[in-house]
Design a protein around this motif. Structure first.
Motif, PDB file in Angstrom:
ATOM      1  N   GLY A   5       0.697  -1.214  -0.131  1.00 29.42           N
ATOM      2  CA  GLY A   5       0.056  -0.236  -0.169  1.00 29.42           C
ATOM      3  C   GLY A   5       0.673   1.033   0.498  1.00 29.42           C
ATOM      4  N   PHE A   6      -0.247   1.918  -0.169  1.00 31.38           N
ATOM      5  CA  PHE A   6       0.830   3.645  -0.429  1.00 31.38           C
ATOM      6  C   PHE A   6       0.273   4.122   1.114  1.00 31.38           C
ATOM      7  CE2 PHE A   6       0.460   2.669  -4.973  1.00 31.38           C
ATOM      8  CZ  PHE A   6       1.301   3.107  -5.563  1.00 31.38           C
ATOM      9  N   VAL A   7       1.767   4.977   1.846  1.00 37.06           N
ATOM     10  CA  VAL A   7       1.698   5.692   2.238  1.00 37.06           C
ATOM     11  C   VAL A   7       2.294   6.810   2.535  1.00 37.06           C
ATOM     12  CG1 VAL A   7       2.467   5.761   5.092  1.00 37.06           C
ATOM     13  CG2 VAL A   7       1.643   3.532   3.965  1.00 37.06           C
ATOM     14  N   SER A   8       1.194   8.335   2.513  1.00 36.47           N
ATOM     15  CA  SER A   8       1.471   9.609   2.671  1.00 36.47           C
ATOM     16  C   SER A   8       2.225  10.115   3.494  1.00 36.47           C
ATOM     17  CB  SER A   8       0.613  10.373   1.971  1.00 36.47           C
ATOM     18  OG  SER A   8       0.049   9.933   0.506  1.00 36.47           O
ATOM     19  N   LEU A   9       3.182  11.008   3.654  1.00 39.84           N
ATOM     20  CA  LEU A   9       4.286  10.960   4.759  1.00 39.84           C
ATOM     21  C   LEU A   9       3.951  12.890   4.534  1.00 39.84           C
ATOM     22  CD1 LEU A   9       7.828   9.917   4.190  1.00 39.84           C
ATOM     23  CD2 LEU A   9       6.324   8.960   5.836  1.00 39.84           C
ATOM     24  N   ILE A  60      -1.932   7.853   5.637  1.00 44.03           N
ATOM     25  CA  ILE A  60      -0.886   8.765   6.067  1.00 44.03           C
ATOM     26  C   ILE A  60      -0.385   8.718   7.371  1.00 44.03           C
ATOM     27  CG2 ILE A  60      -0.958  11.013   6.915  1.00 44.03           C
ATOM     28  CD1 ILE A  60      -3.835  11.274   5.264  1.00 44.03           C
ATOM     29  N   VAL A  61       1.394   9.308   7.338  1.00 43.13           N
ATOM     30  CA  VAL A  61       1.511   9.415   8.858  1.00 43.13           C
ATOM     31  C   VAL A  61       1.846  10.875   8.623  1.00 43.13           C
ATOM     32  CG1 VAL A  61       4.294   9.266   9.714  1.00 43.13           C
ATOM     33  CG2 VAL A  61       2.962   6.910   8.256  1.00 43.13           C
ATOM     34  N   TYR A  62       1.610  11.220   9.622  1.00 38.29           N
ATOM     35  CA  TYR A  62       1.946  12.608   9.490  1.00 38.29           C
ATOM     36  C   TYR A  62       2.569  13.011  11.034  1.00 38.29           C
ATOM     37  CZ  TYR A  62       1.084  17.249  11.421  1.00 38.29           C
ATOM     38  OH  TYR A  62       1.155  18.775  12.122  1.00 38.29           O
ATOM     39  N   LEU A  63       4.106  13.813  10.207  1.00 40.44           N
ATOM     40  CA  LEU A  63       5.380  13.823  10.815  1.00 40.44           C
ATOM     41  C   LEU A  63       5.798  15.381  11.611  1.00 40.44           C
ATOM     42  CD1 LEU A  63       7.958  12.705  11.036  1.00 40.44           C
ATOM     43  CD2 LEU A  63       8.815  14.433   8.980  1.00 40.44           C
ATOM     44  N   LEU A  65       6.811   1.046  11.447  1.00 41.13           N
ATOM     45  CA  LEU A  65       7.215   0.088   9.694  1.00 41.13           C
ATOM     46  C   LEU A  65       6.031  -1.502  10.445  1.00 41.13           C
ATOM     47  CD1 LEU A  65      10.904  -0.085   8.845  1.00 41.13           C
ATOM     48  CD2 LEU A  65       9.226   0.616   7.252  1.00 41.13           C
ATOM     49  N   LYS A  66       5.953  -1.102  11.463  1.00 45.62           N
ATOM     50  CA  LYS A  66       5.247  -2.510  12.481  1.00 45.62           C
ATOM     51  C   LYS A  66       3.648  -2.366  12.169  1.00 45.62           C
ATOM     52  CE  LYS A  66       6.549  -5.520  15.677  1.00 45.62           C
ATOM     53  NZ  LYS A  66       6.634  -5.936  16.849  1.00 45.62           N
ATOM     54  N   THR A  67       3.932  -0.661  12.716  1.00 44.80           N
ATOM     55  CA  THR A  67       2.544  -0.457  12.793  1.00 44.80           C
ATOM     56  C   THR A  67       2.185  -0.002  11.711  1.00 44.80           C
ATOM     57  OG1 THR A  67       3.378   0.996  14.700  1.00 44.80           O
ATOM     58  CG2 THR A  67       1.058   1.614  14.101  1.00 44.80           C
ATOM     59  N   ILE A  68       2.974   0.606  10.756  1.00 45.95           N
ATOM     60  CA  ILE A  68       2.403   0.966   9.160  1.00 45.95           C
ATOM     61  C   ILE A  68       1.666  -0.686   9.170  1.00 45.95           C
ATOM     62  CG2 ILE A  68       2.702   1.789   6.974  1.00 45.95           C
ATOM     63  CD1 ILE A  68       4.342   3.085   8.233  1.00 45.95           C
ATOM     64  N   SER A  69       2.460  -1.987   9.095  1.00 46.90           N
ATOM     65  CA  SER A  69       2.165  -3.333   7.724  1.00 46.90           C
ATOM     66  C   SER A  69       0.738  -3.529   8.766  1.00 46.90           C
ATOM     67  CB  SER A  69       3.055  -4.142   8.477  1.00 46.90           C
ATOM     68  OG  SER A  69       2.834  -4.968   7.356  1.00 46.90           O
ATOM     69  N   LYS A  70      -0.134  -2.945   9.924  1.00 48.14           N
ATOM     70  CA  LYS A  70      -0.913  -3.588  10.358  1.00 48.14           C
ATOM     71  C   LYS A  70      -2.448  -2.718  10.235  1.00 48.14           C
ATOM     72  CE  LYS A  70       0.585  -3.664  15.096  1.00 48.14           C
ATOM     73  NZ  LYS A  70       0.567  -3.470  16.512  1.00 48.14           N
ATOM     74  N   PHE A  71      -1.740  -2.125   8.838  1.00 45.86           N
ATOM     75  CA  PHE A  71      -3.096  -0.697   8.115  1.00 45.86           C
ATOM     76  C   PHE A  71      -3.248  -1.073   7.239  1.00 45.86           C
ATOM     77  CE2 PHE A  71      -2.550   0.961  12.855  1.00 45.86           C
ATOM     78  CZ  PHE A  71      -3.930   0.980  13.145  1.00 45.86           C
ATOM     79  N   ILE A 131      -8.286   9.760   5.454  1.00 40.12           N
ATOM     80  CA  ILE A 131      -7.891   7.970   5.620  1.00 40.12           C
ATOM     81  C   ILE A 131      -7.269   8.526   7.177  1.00 40.12           C
ATOM     82  CG2 ILE A 131      -5.730   7.119   4.650  1.00 40.12           C
ATOM     83  CD1 ILE A 131      -8.002   7.879   2.651  1.00 40.12           C
ATOM     84  N   LYS A 132      -7.216   7.192   7.807  1.00 38.00           N
ATOM     85  CA  LYS A 132      -6.374   6.663   8.956  1.00 38.00           C
ATOM     86  C   LYS A 132      -5.008   7.106   8.438  1.00 38.00           C
ATOM     87  CE  LYS A 132      -9.250   2.487  10.096  1.00 38.00           C
ATOM     88  NZ  LYS A 132      -8.995   1.760  10.423  1.00 38.00           N
ATOM     89  N   HIS A 133      -4.716   8.064   9.818  1.00 35.11           N
ATOM     90  CA  HIS A 133      -3.353   8.031  10.077  1.00 35.11           C
ATOM     91  C   HIS A 133      -2.358   7.804  11.168  1.00 35.11           C
ATOM     92  CE1 HIS A 133      -5.859  11.682  12.343  1.00 35.11           C
ATOM     93  NE2 HIS A 133      -4.445  11.456  12.648  1.00 35.11           N
ATOM     94  N   ILE A 134      -1.146   7.831  11.786  1.00 32.55           N
ATOM     95  CA  ILE A 134      -0.264   7.458  11.956  1.00 32.55           C
ATOM     96  C   ILE A 134       0.432   9.152  12.381  1.00 32.55           C
ATOM     97  CG2 ILE A 134       1.708   6.264  13.659  1.00 32.55           C
ATOM     98  CD1 ILE A 134       0.708   4.050  11.668  1.00 32.55           C
ATOM     99  N   ILE A 135      -0.019   9.379  14.392  1.00 34.83           N
ATOM    100  CA  ILE A 135       1.392  10.504  13.921  1.00 34.83           C
ATOM    101  C   ILE A 135       2.992  10.302  14.593  1.00 34.83           C
ATOM    102  CG2 ILE A 135       1.754  12.313  15.340  1.00 34.83           C
ATOM    103  CD1 ILE A 135      -0.840  13.104  16.423  1.00 34.83           C
TER     104      ILE A 135
END
Length: 292
Positions: free
Chosen positions: A5-9, A87-90, A160-166, A111-115
């Motif tokens: 999948g695609f993960v936007s920074l 989304i990964v919000y930096l 990376l592990k957290t992203i993989s889950k989603f 879209i779901k996101h991780i901080i």
């Protein structure tokens, strides 16, 4: 079963998105600068993590619309937010949470996101816990908050592990051996722009751009001919420098980056041309690849 999948920074200008992408990839393919708004177009890096293929999409920083070029950059970031799986919000730990609140308003697709709370090695534990507490009030909006010290690779595996889950179950979208789907000429142009940003001060980097005119690949050497575009005659003189010293520094910096990535020698020929008002000219921007 594999995942992909695609993960936007996403983040404010100069938050460190390109640095994070390069670090996760283990290669420098995205332009990095201490100056804000260095990234103008989306670029990507393909990172393999166990049975997951993560395509990170680096984006221009979220900022106010100004020039036509700035509008393009903001549109690039917003499109990346809408087109991705996650989304990964930096958020640098020194930032105010107001930047994050602005992001929440812009995330229309929800879209779901991780901080990612970066630069944690630059503050005390007390300040870190205080900042985590500030973001906790938004816990209904994000899936996870991951503290990171990017240069020290602290938190890399957790991210990376957290992203993989989603990410969704899917065949790999690219060859697992590939580092990116970007064109070589776009990567090289970014390296030369980085050379300009690193070696020329003030407004000139923001009023300049790079076009790769030709790449001639041989077994042991790549020959690259490129043009640096500026808006004023005075800027051309500064880019070239006294006795050509400035453009020599730009060339040396860029060539070393190219050689590090390609593993071959590089011959780099640079010329500087003036194109008045190029960053405000919609037709010209489209011609050189800035088209929404």
């Amino acid at each position: 079963m594999t995942k992909a999948g695609f993960v936007s920074l996403i983040g404010r200008p100069n938050a460190g998105k390109s640095t994070l992408m390069n670090s996760l990839l283990g290669e420098n393919i995205a332009m990095v600068s201490q100056k804000a708004n260095a990234t103008r177009k989306r670029s990507n890096a393909i990172v393999m993590y166990e049975d997951t293929q993560i395509i990170f999409v680096d984006t221009p920083g979220l900022h106010e619309r100004e020039k036509v070029l700035n509008q393009f950059m903001l549109d690039e970031a917003l499109k990346a937010m809408g087109d991705c799986d996650l989304i990964v919000y930096l958020a640098p730990v020194t930032d105010n949470v107001e930047n994050y609140e602005k992001f929440l308003k812009l995330n229309n697709s929800k879209i779901k996101h991780i901080i990612v709370l970066s630069k944690i090695d630059q503050v005390s534990q007390e300040k870190l816990f205080k900042k985590i507490s500030q973001y906790s009030q938004f816990s209904d909006h994000f899936e996870a908050l991951i503290p990171m010290a990017i240069p020290k690779k602290v938190g890399h595996d957790d991210l990376l592990k957290t992203i993989s889950k989603f990410l969704p179950e899917s065949p790999f979208l690219f060859n697992p051996e590939d580092l990116t789907s970007e064109l070589v000429r776009d990567i090289y142009a970014g390296f030369i722009r980085e050379g300009v940003f690193q070696n020329v001060s003030d407004e000139i980097p923001y009023e300049s751009d790079v076009i790769i005119d030709k790449i001639h690949e041989e077994k042991n050497i790549d020959k690259i001919i490129a043009t640096i575009i500026v808006e004023k005659e005075s800027q051309k003189g500064i880019i070239i420098g006294k006795s050509g010293e400035s453009i020599k520094r730009i060339g040396k910096y860029s060539r070393e980056k190219i050689e590090s990535l390609s593993g071959k020698k590089a011959y780099l020929e640079l010329q500087v041309v003036v194109k008045k008002g190029w960053s405000k000219d919609k037709s010209y921007l489209k011609e050189v690849g800035y088209s929404s």
